[in-house]
Design an enzyme around this catalytic site. Structure first.
Site, short mmCIF file in Angstrom:
data_model
loop_
_atom_site.label_atom_id
_atom_site.label_comp_id
_atom_site.label_asym_id
_atom_site.label_seq_id
_atom_site.Cartn_x
_atom_site.Cartn_y
_atom_site.Cartn_z
N LYS A 181 3.59 15.22 6.82
CA LYS A 181 1.97 14.67 6.69
C LYS A 181 2.23 13.82 8.07
CE LYS A 181 0.98 13.86 1.79
NZ LYS A 181 1.34 12.49 0.77
N TYR A 191 -4.95 11.51 7.27
CA TYR A 191 -3.78 12.02 7.71
C TYR A 191 -3.79 13.41 7.53
CZ TYR A 191 -3.22 11.70 2.01
OH TYR A 191 -4.05 12.77 1.47
N LYS A 242 -2.71 8.44 -13.19
CA LYS A 242 -1.91 9.63 -12.86
C LYS A 242 -0.54 8.82 -12.44
CE LYS A 242 -1.01 12.41 -9.01
NZ LYS A 242 -1.30 13.48 -8.11
N ASP A 243 -0.63 7.54 -11.62
CA ASP A 243 -0.26 7.12 -10.55
C ASP A 243 1.40 6.26 -11.21
OD1 ASP A 243 -0.19 8.10 -8.55
OD2 ASP A 243 -1.12 7.36 -7.66
N HIS A 246 3.59 10.10 -3.54
CA HIS A 246 3.06 11.50 -3.89
C HIS A 246 3.95 13.05 -3.32
CE1 HIS A 246 -1.44 9.73 -5.16
NE2 HIS A 246 -0.53 9.71 -6.28
N ARG A 287 -14.62 -3.89 27.21
CA ARG A 287 -15.63 -3.05 25.56
C ARG A 287 -15.07 -2.55 25.56
NH1 ARG A 287 -16.98 2.03 29.85
NH2 ARG A 287 -14.54 0.91 30.34
N GLU A 289 -4.79 8.45 23.48
CA GLU A 289 -5.33 9.79 22.33
C GLU A 289 -4.45 9.43 21.44
OE1 GLU A 289 -2.91 11.73 25.69
OE2 GLU A 289 -5.66 12.73 26.62
N ASP A 318 1.40 19.86 -7.03
CA ASP A 318 1.19 18.05 -6.52
C ASP A 318 2.11 17.57 -7.76
OD1 ASP A 318 0.67 15.82 -5.88
OD2 ASP A 318 -1.38 15.62 -7.43
N ARG A 362 -1.45 3.94 -4.10
CA ARG A 362 -1.95 4.92 -3.79
C ARG A 362 -0.52 6.00 -3.52
NH1 ARG A 362 -7.60 6.69 -4.07
NH2 ARG A 362 -8.32 5.23 -3.36
N HIS A 393 5.54 10.16 -0.56
CA HIS A 393 4.71 9.54 0.45
C HIS A 393 3.60 8.27 -0.43
CE1 HIS A 393 1.20 8.54 2.46
NE2 HIS A 393 1.60 7.91 3.07
N GLN A 440 -4.95 20.50 7.45
CA GLN A 440 -5.79 20.11 6.76
C GLN A 440 -5.83 18.39 7.59
OE1 GLN A 440 -5.63 21.15 2.51
NE2 GLN A 440 -6.01 18.91 2.24
#
Length: 187
Positions: free
Chosen positions: A72, A132, A169-170, A62, A23, A28, A143, A59, A119, A46
């Site tokens: 993270k 994350y 920005k990056d 950061h 299936r 976990e 930031d 991305r 990261h 968060q």
């Protein structure tokens, strides 16, 4: 769950067990007590998620400054990505060094990136979704970033040619040589 220490001390790959049959599987993916005992004694405040539609989306890199510095715990829930951590702790024996791992929905692996590391990731499949947990909320005022392709860091991104898709920005983040002092190494 299994812990795999990466080449940068403090950066840890977490491999949840999967139990499968015809299936599908059950896994976990996070256990607070196990994580605190085996990886880091932290609280997550968060959960974030982003979709990158196109292969080659980059991305990062950061990070956030104290008091909003974030650890993270990263996983890929659809597609695949090359996840990177760069040590930016001044005085660290691994300052400016990087580690990268492939995270995918298929392998179910996760990467713990503690505070003091920049990261970022590059997508390896279309419609890649990254999820994350973070140890501090997002703060625009705190930031910061590091240039994704800084030659002095030398990340070996698995991208074809000039195929990186970046935010404005990056594209203009500082190099390691120009990065303001952000974190100190604690032995």
């Amino acid at each position: 769950m299994k812990r795999i220490d990466e080449a940068l001390p403090g950066v840890v790959r977490v491999v949840p067990a999967r139990f499968g049959d015809s299936r599908g599987y059950f896994s976990e993916v996070f256990k607070d007590a196990w994580f605190r005992e085996n990886v880091a004694d932290v609280s997550f405040v968060q959960d974030n998620e982003s979709l990158s539609a196109t292969v080659g989306t980059v991305r990062g890199l950061h990070f956030q400054l104290a008091p909003f510095a974030q650890g993270k715990l990263v996983r890929c829930i659809a597609g695949a990505l090359f996840d990177v951590a760069v040590d930016i702790r001044v005085g660290s024996p691994t300052y400016g060094k990087w580690v990268g791992v492939t995270l995918s929905a298929e392998n179910g692996e996760q990467l713990w990136v503690p505070p003091g590391f920049a990261h970022g990731f590059a997508t390896l499949a279309p419609n890649t979704v990254i999820s994350y947990k973070v140890t501090a909320p997002y703060s625009a005022a705190h930031d910061r970033g590091l240039l994704w392709n800084d030659a002095d860091v030398g990340i070996d991104w698995p991208l074809a040619g000039d195929g990186a898709i970046l935010s404005d920005k990056d594209k203009v983040q500082p190099t390691l040589a120009d990065l303001p002092h952000s974190f100190d190494y604690q032995a």
